[in-house]
Design a protein around this motif. Structure first.
Motif, PDB file in Angstrom:
ATOM      1  N   LEU A   6      -1.058  -4.969   3.345  1.00  0.00           N
ATOM      2  CA  LEU A   6      -1.893  -4.745   2.164  1.00  0.00           C
ATOM      3  C   LEU A   6      -2.946  -3.649   2.389  1.00  0.00           C
ATOM      4  O   LEU A   6      -3.627  -3.237   1.465  1.00  0.00           O
ATOM      5  N   GLU A  55       5.962  -4.262   7.572  1.00  0.00           N
ATOM      6  CA  GLU A  55       6.937  -4.873   6.691  1.00  0.00           C
ATOM      7  C   GLU A  55       6.127  -5.559   5.588  1.00  0.00           C
ATOM      8  O   GLU A  55       4.980  -5.909   5.807  1.00  0.00           O
ATOM      9  N   ARG A  56       6.727  -5.775   4.406  1.00  0.00           N
ATOM     10  CA  ARG A  56       6.069  -6.441   3.293  1.00  0.00           C
ATOM     11  C   ARG A  56       4.973  -5.626   2.620  1.00  0.00           C
ATOM     12  O   ARG A  56       3.981  -6.171   2.135  1.00  0.00           O
ATOM     13  N   VAL A  57       5.117  -4.325   2.606  1.00  0.00           N
ATOM     14  CA  VAL A  57       4.227  -3.508   1.778  1.00  0.00           C
ATOM     15  C   VAL A  57       4.727  -3.664   0.340  1.00  0.00           C
ATOM     16  O   VAL A  57       5.910  -3.477   0.074  1.00  0.00           O
ATOM     17  N   PRO A  58       3.856  -4.041  -0.623  1.00  0.00           N
ATOM     18  CA  PRO A  58       4.327  -4.190  -2.003  1.00  0.00           C
ATOM     19  C   PRO A  58       4.991  -2.903  -2.516  1.00  0.00           C
ATOM     20  O   PRO A  58       4.548  -1.805  -2.187  1.00  0.00           O
ATOM     21  N   VAL A  59       6.041  -3.072  -3.323  1.00  0.00           N
ATOM     22  CA  VAL A  59       6.809  -1.910  -3.795  1.00  0.00           C
ATOM     23  C   VAL A  59       5.926  -0.933  -4.569  1.00  0.00           C
ATOM     24  O   VAL A  59       6.087   0.282  -4.464  1.00  0.00           O
ATOM     25  N   LEU A  60       4.992  -1.469  -5.357  1.00  0.00           N
ATOM     26  CA  LEU A  60       4.115  -0.598  -6.140  1.00  0.00           C
ATOM     27  C   LEU A  60       3.326   0.331  -5.207  1.00  0.00           C
ATOM     28  O   LEU A  60       3.207   1.533  -5.467  1.00  0.00           O
ATOM     29  N   ASP A  61       2.800  -0.217  -4.113  1.00  0.00           N
ATOM     30  CA  ASP A  61       2.048   0.593  -3.151  1.00  0.00           C
ATOM     31  C   ASP A  61       2.947   1.664  -2.553  1.00  0.00           C
ATOM     32  O   ASP A  61       2.552   2.821  -2.406  1.00  0.00           O
ATOM     33  N   SER A  87       5.592   2.995  -3.871  1.00  0.00           N
ATOM     34  CA  SER A  87       5.929   4.049  -4.828  1.00  0.00           C
ATOM     35  C   SER A  87       4.753   5.006  -5.008  1.00  0.00           C
ATOM     36  O   SER A  87       4.933   6.202  -5.184  1.00  0.00           O
ATOM     37  N   LEU A 112      13.023  -1.732  -0.267  1.00  0.00           N
ATOM     38  CA  LEU A 112      13.664  -1.274  -1.499  1.00  0.00           C
ATOM     39  C   LEU A 112      13.481   0.237  -1.664  1.00  0.00           C
ATOM     40  O   LEU A 112      14.416   0.963  -2.000  1.00  0.00           O
TER      41      LEU A 112
END
Lengths: 297, 411
Positions: A77, A99-105, A107, A187
């Protein structure tokens, strides 16, 4: 020659005072890399592993000059903020480990990086190694010198474990690697199979490329298309993992965030497009050394 | 995480996207109560995560009480697309003047969000894409600034509709969605309503939405299994490395504790190809601490009737093999009854040799049937060995049972 990293590569580590930053730093120094320093906000002026720590990437660059690669080794985060700093400082290569960086971040990171002409490797990437030259990230860990050896085989995998597994397998078969690239299993990733293949195409050391593909997404099909339109002209060996998952309901997410059943293309479509393109599909994982022997005469 | 339609509507309501008035019911009493608040015709919709509810008979427009009760009674607890029906939503039928389609998701090639809008709503968007692609408008989105509202209004020639789409974007970024889809968006008078709501949340974003009021879902089904929930808790309580965040039941007799997102796929493929029936899929990676592997081991081996345990992964980069396998040993010691089935371990990486020395000692001392393979043994060979040992174990077990039967008969 190799790609992404060589013996001249200068590195800074964001999050150098954390556990993962410190251990990555130790492995890099052990491999003979030029780590110039690190960044941890609020800890500027301290020393970590004998290296100076700064409050921001900008401060570090002002004091020590531009570096070739920023390694972002901070929790998921906090990755957006850290990566933005490195992009704004126009560090040419940014490696993102978390790992687990939110996709929005992700992009947002990739959008800004594109604007600034900066290459991102990751998120969720183990790093890249050009054996005998240099490495970025945590690839090979403390055993990098044993697992990898210098040679003509380029390797690309989303999975970090499979980078080492392939490195070790290819080394034991008597072949070395030009560069082994962990592109990350998320992703969205900054450097895709296609990007890595384009770099390998113009690299004179690389004679053949081995790719570890997975269930979910379109990345393998795009790679096959590159072969089909002759933008990648060297032999390309692809292995696909995750056939068992085809029986699971659509949208089931497996170990990697990008390994989503039914996302974009099915396994069958991937197999068909690889076979049609002229790339070589390795039916079994252990077939890879045998295929390499045939391809490298 | 996929949401039920009614959960999606609840989330939409927080950004000002309205839906026809509805009540989500979980039993016939609630249906009875809800009916009193609604006027016929009532649209009854089963709440399941798999799509195609309309075509599959999961949506019924009921004009009287008998129709409504018959439909609900028949659906509660029934299987729909392989999923048990736990909820049915009842909504008043809106006077719809037009049906449109809208969605926002990520383009994995361009690596940006994009919005799709079509005037042909209420039907399968894949069909529209195939038959009349010219009816679909696409807007690529700058993730910092969102969709350009002026451009939307200009292209759609409808400010209220553009406003609806901006709210959809609001929901998309505010709740870290991987997909928001409304099919149909209904024009009712001068307003636009979401008549359906399909939302997939980004699992990596859940950490910043702890207050979100949604039901836990399974990895491969709507209802998570007990073991799945227990495994998921391991990562929720400790952010270091990952262990068990994906746990899928496969119903077989070989417990699988794989390592790594990529290697775990290879392991499952190789085990299945060798004729083995996995009991589960799960994995740990990223150098998790010893306790996390211990917990995951206990959960993975908690099933009865196992005939093997496969601990398998690639050559690790930075995962401490001694620490993680010590966690496995800790977990193994606590499993009741004590596992007598074969255990196959295949790994490589930092401190692997120390780890194997420790496991050899443990096997000798405690009488565990542990078979160790290093990185020189291919993953598929270790998987075949697992299947062979497990078959041998099962036939000897059957033999034992047969002998017991025989001695009973004789006595």
């Amino acid at each position: 020659m190799a790609i992404l990293v060589n013996s001249e590569t200068k590195v800074l580590i964001q999050g150098i005072t954390g556990k993962s930053g410190l251990s990555a730093c130790a492995d890099l120094l052990d491999y003979g890399m030029q780590v110039v320093g690190g960044v941890t906000p609020g800890k500027g002026g301290q020393v970590a592993m004998g290296l100076p720590v700064f409050n921001s990437v900008r401060e570090l660059v002002a004091a020590l000059g531009l570096v070739d690669c920023a390694m972002v080794n901070v929790p998921p985060l906090l990755t957006l903020d850290a990566a933005m700093e490195a992009i704004d400082a126009q560090i040419p290569l940014i490696h993102i480990f978390a790992e687990r960086v939110p996709v929005l971040d992700t992009s947002k990171i990739l959008f800004r990086a594109k604007e600034k002409g900066v290459r991102v490797l990751g998120p969720n990437s183990v790093g890249a190694i050009s054996p005998g030259e240099g490495k970025v990230g945590s690839i090979g860990g403390p055993n990098a010198k044993i697992t990898f050896s210098k040679g003509p085989v380029g390797v690309i995998s989303k999975s970090g474990g499979m980078c080492s597994e392939l490195g070790s397998m290819i080394t034991n078969a008597g072949f070395g690697q030009s560069t082994v690239v962990g592109i990350g299993g998320d992703l969205l990733v900054g450097t895709t199979f296609v990007d890595a293949l384009e770099m390998f195409e113009s690299d004179t050391q690389t004679k053949v490329v081995v790719m570890f593909g997975e269930v979910g997404g379109n990345a393998e099909i795009e790679a096959a298309r590159l072969v089909a339109v002759k933008k990648f002209t060297k032999p390309l060996i692809i292995f696909l993992a995750g056939k068992f998952a085809e029986k699971l309901p659509k949208d089931t997410a497996l170990g990697h965030a990008g390994a989503i059943v039914g996302l974009d293309s099915t396994m069958e479509q991937k197999v068909a497009s690889i076979k049609k393109s002229g790339a070589i599909l390795a039916e079994n994982f252990e077939d890879i050394p045998g295929i390499l022997k045939k391809v490298i005469k | 995480m996929k949401l039920y339609e009614f959960e999606g509507h609840n989330l939409f309501s927080k950004v000002g996207i309205a839906s026809p008035f509805f009540v989500a019911c979980s039993n016939m009493d609630e249906v009875e109560q809800a009916r009193k608040r609604l006027k016929f015709p009532i649209v009854a919709k089963v709440q399941v995560l798999s799509g195609k509810r309309g075509k599959g008979g999961g949506i019924k427009i009921c004009t009287n009480e008998k129709q409504l009760n018959d439909f609900c009674r028949g659906m509660f607890g029934a299987e729909f697309s392989g999923e048990g029906v736990r909820f049915i939503s009842l909504a008043e039928k809106a006077q719809i003047e037009g049906e449109y389609y809208a969605s926002i998701t990520y383009d994995t090639t361009l690596k940006i969000p994009f919005l799709l809008f079509s005037k042909s709503g209420g039907m399968d968007i894949e069909e529209v894409k195939k038959n009349s692609p010219e009816e679909i408008l696409r807007f690529d989105i700058n993730p910092f600034s969102g969709p350009d509202k002026t451009n939307l209004s200009k292209k759609l020639k409808d400010e209220t509709l553009a406003d609806f789409l901006i709210r959809l974007w609001d929901a998309f970024i505010r709740y870290d969605c991987r997909l928001v889809e409304v099919n149909p968006v209904a024009k009712v008078g001068d307003d636009y309503l979401a008549v359906d709501a399909k939302i997939i949340l980004d699992d990596a974003g859940l950490a910043r939405h702890r207050d979100l009021d949604v039901l836990q879902k399974g990895s491969a089904g709507a209802i998570p299994t007990e073991r799945e929930l227990a495994a998921r808790k391991i990562d929720e309580e400790d952010y270091r490395g990952s262990a068990g965040s994906t746990f899928i039941e496969f119903g077989g007799d070989i417990a699988v504790l794989a390592s790594g997102g990529g290697a775990s796929l290879l392991v499952m493929d190789a085990l299945s190809e060798a004729g083995g029936k996995p009991s589960n899929y799960t994995e740990y990676s990223g150098n998790p601490p010893r306790e996390k592997v211990e917990k995951l081991t206990k959960i993975t081996l908690s099933k009865e009737g196992l005939s093997g345990c496969l601990v398998c992964g690639a050559v690790a980069n930075f995962t401490d093999i001694y620490e993680t396998l010590a966690g496995f040993a800790d977990g193994l010691a606590e499993v009741k009854p004590k596992p007598d089935y074969p255990i196959v371990i295949r790994r490589g990486g930092p401190r692997q040799k120390e780890a194997y020395e420790m496991l050899e000692k443990l096997a000798k001392k405690e009488g565990f049937d542990i078979h160790l393979f290093g990185p020189e043994t291919p993953i598929s060979v270790a998987c075949r060995e697992m299947v062979r040992l497990s078959e041998k174990f099962k036939s000897s077990e059957k033999g034992q049972a047969f002998l017991q039967e025989v001695s009973k008969v004789k006595a």
